[in-house]
Design a protein around this motif. Sequence first.
Motif, PDB file in Angstrom:
ATOM      1  N   GLU A 197      39.160  -4.278   9.976  1.00 47.16           N
ATOM      2  CA  GLU A 197      39.624  -5.508  10.642  1.00 47.16           C
ATOM      3  C   GLU A 197      40.161  -6.514   9.633  1.00 47.16           C
ATOM      4  OE1 GLU A 197      36.107  -6.671  12.680  1.00 47.16           O
ATOM      5  OE2 GLU A 197      36.195  -5.012  14.134  1.00 47.16           O
ATOM      6  N   ASP A 198      39.448  -6.692   8.525  1.00 50.68           N
ATOM      7  CA  ASP A 198      39.893  -7.650   7.513  1.00 50.68           C
ATOM      8  C   ASP A 198      41.209  -7.211   6.881  1.00 50.68           C
ATOM      9  OD1 ASP A 198      37.643  -9.141   8.016  1.00 50.68           O
ATOM     10  OD2 ASP A 198      36.555  -8.522   6.210  1.00 50.68           O
ATOM     11  N   ALA A 236      43.564  -5.498   8.362  1.00 49.75           N
ATOM     12  CA  ALA A 236      44.626  -5.754   9.332  1.00 49.75           C
ATOM     13  C   ALA A 236      45.076  -7.212   9.257  1.00 49.75           C
ATOM     14  CB  ALA A 236      44.145  -5.397  10.730  1.00 49.75           C
ATOM     15  N   ARG A 237      44.123  -8.116   9.157  1.00 52.08           N
ATOM     16  CA  ARG A 237      44.476  -9.537   9.037  1.00 52.08           C
ATOM     17  C   ARG A 237      45.176  -9.822   7.717  1.00 52.08           C
ATOM     18  NH1 ARG A 237      39.572 -10.242  11.994  1.00 52.08           N
ATOM     19  NH2 ARG A 237      38.331 -10.241  10.085  1.00 52.08           N
ATOM     20  N   TYR A 238      44.680  -9.227   6.643  1.00 46.73           N
ATOM     21  CA  TYR A 238      45.282  -9.439   5.326  1.00 46.73           C
ATOM     22  C   TYR A 238      46.732  -8.960   5.308  1.00 46.73           C
ATOM     23  CZ  TYR A 238      46.235  -8.568   0.355  1.00 46.73           C
ATOM     24  OH  TYR A 238      46.804  -8.543  -0.881  1.00 46.73           O
ATOM     25  N   ALA A 267      48.723  -8.574   7.847  1.00 40.92           N
ATOM     26  CA  ALA A 267      49.551  -9.390   8.735  1.00 40.92           C
ATOM     27  C   ALA A 267      49.991 -10.691   8.063  1.00 40.92           C
ATOM     28  CB  ALA A 267      48.789  -9.699  10.015  1.00 40.92           C
ATOM     29  N   THR A 268      49.097 -11.279   7.275  1.00 39.18           N
ATOM     30  CA  THR A 268      49.428 -12.551   6.620  1.00 39.18           C
ATOM     31  C   THR A 268      50.191 -12.355   5.305  1.00 39.18           C
ATOM     32  OG1 THR A 268      47.260 -12.563   5.517  1.00 39.18           O
ATOM     33  CG2 THR A 268      47.438 -13.703   7.643  1.00 39.18           C
TER      34      THR A 268
END
Length: 301
Positions: free
Chosen positions: A291-292, A294-296, A298-299
Amino acid sequence: MTWTGVFPAVTTKLKADGSFDPDAMASSLERLIENGVSGLIVLPMLGENASLSQQERDEVLDLSVATVAKRVPLLSGLAAASTVDACFMAKNAQQRGIDGLMTFPSLAYKTDRRETVAWYKTVAAASDLPIMIYNNPIAYNVDVDVPTLQALHDVDTITCIKEETGDIRRVTDLYNAFGDRYAVFCGVDDLIVESLSLGVTGWVSGMTNAWPKECVEIFNAGRAGNFDAIRPLYRLMTPAFHLDTDVKLVQYIKLAENIVYGAPAGVRAPRLELEGEELASVTAVIRKTVEDLARYQATSR
């Protein structure tokens, strides 16, 4: 052999009945190459080397040689109890087309320095393959330290040290003692950025099996000195990297592969698959990393 880059210690894929799964193994090797690893090490301890029969080890070697097809260097772990068996394994690996060996100390006996030197000299003489010494005194109670390596200095085929003492100071001690005589690889996932800052040229990695792209990114950035850029990704992945240092790293890393890309998670007895609270806690670490990431990602676009 070019001793630089990420060399994952590849897990051995097993079917539900415990037999070797060549299709899953070939698929995992392709995935690692496609994501930019610099070399591959099959039959490491992470690959359950000591739990396989010689016939099974030969199946892994032959399948790996055919799949990799010289696209990257291919090493084999060499783990044996006796010197005679170790020499046979070295010759056998060379005959089957392996490019180099990651050689353990004797699995059956805690050798002293004289015996350790004799072990590595004898195994080195059994083939022409370049050797990476696997130095993990935490697990095997044998430390291939600076005086031991000084006694091996004239063995030309011993060219690389997998440094896994857990003491980050050892990297600098090795370079101070030997300069560039030996290539030095980081042998634990949760010390890779620290080791790169001290000049290691490679990384024998466990969690690269699950996250090859991200591990190659960390290594390349650290090797280039871009520590500020890569520090957020390293911090994000460090909880998963800690799983590489546990006695159950085989179960943990195979579980990560299963969750991340569906590889089989089965292990060979006496190892057992995880259950209960342990399974839940390790799964939580892996899923949070997914999950982390995926966020990393994306940003970071």
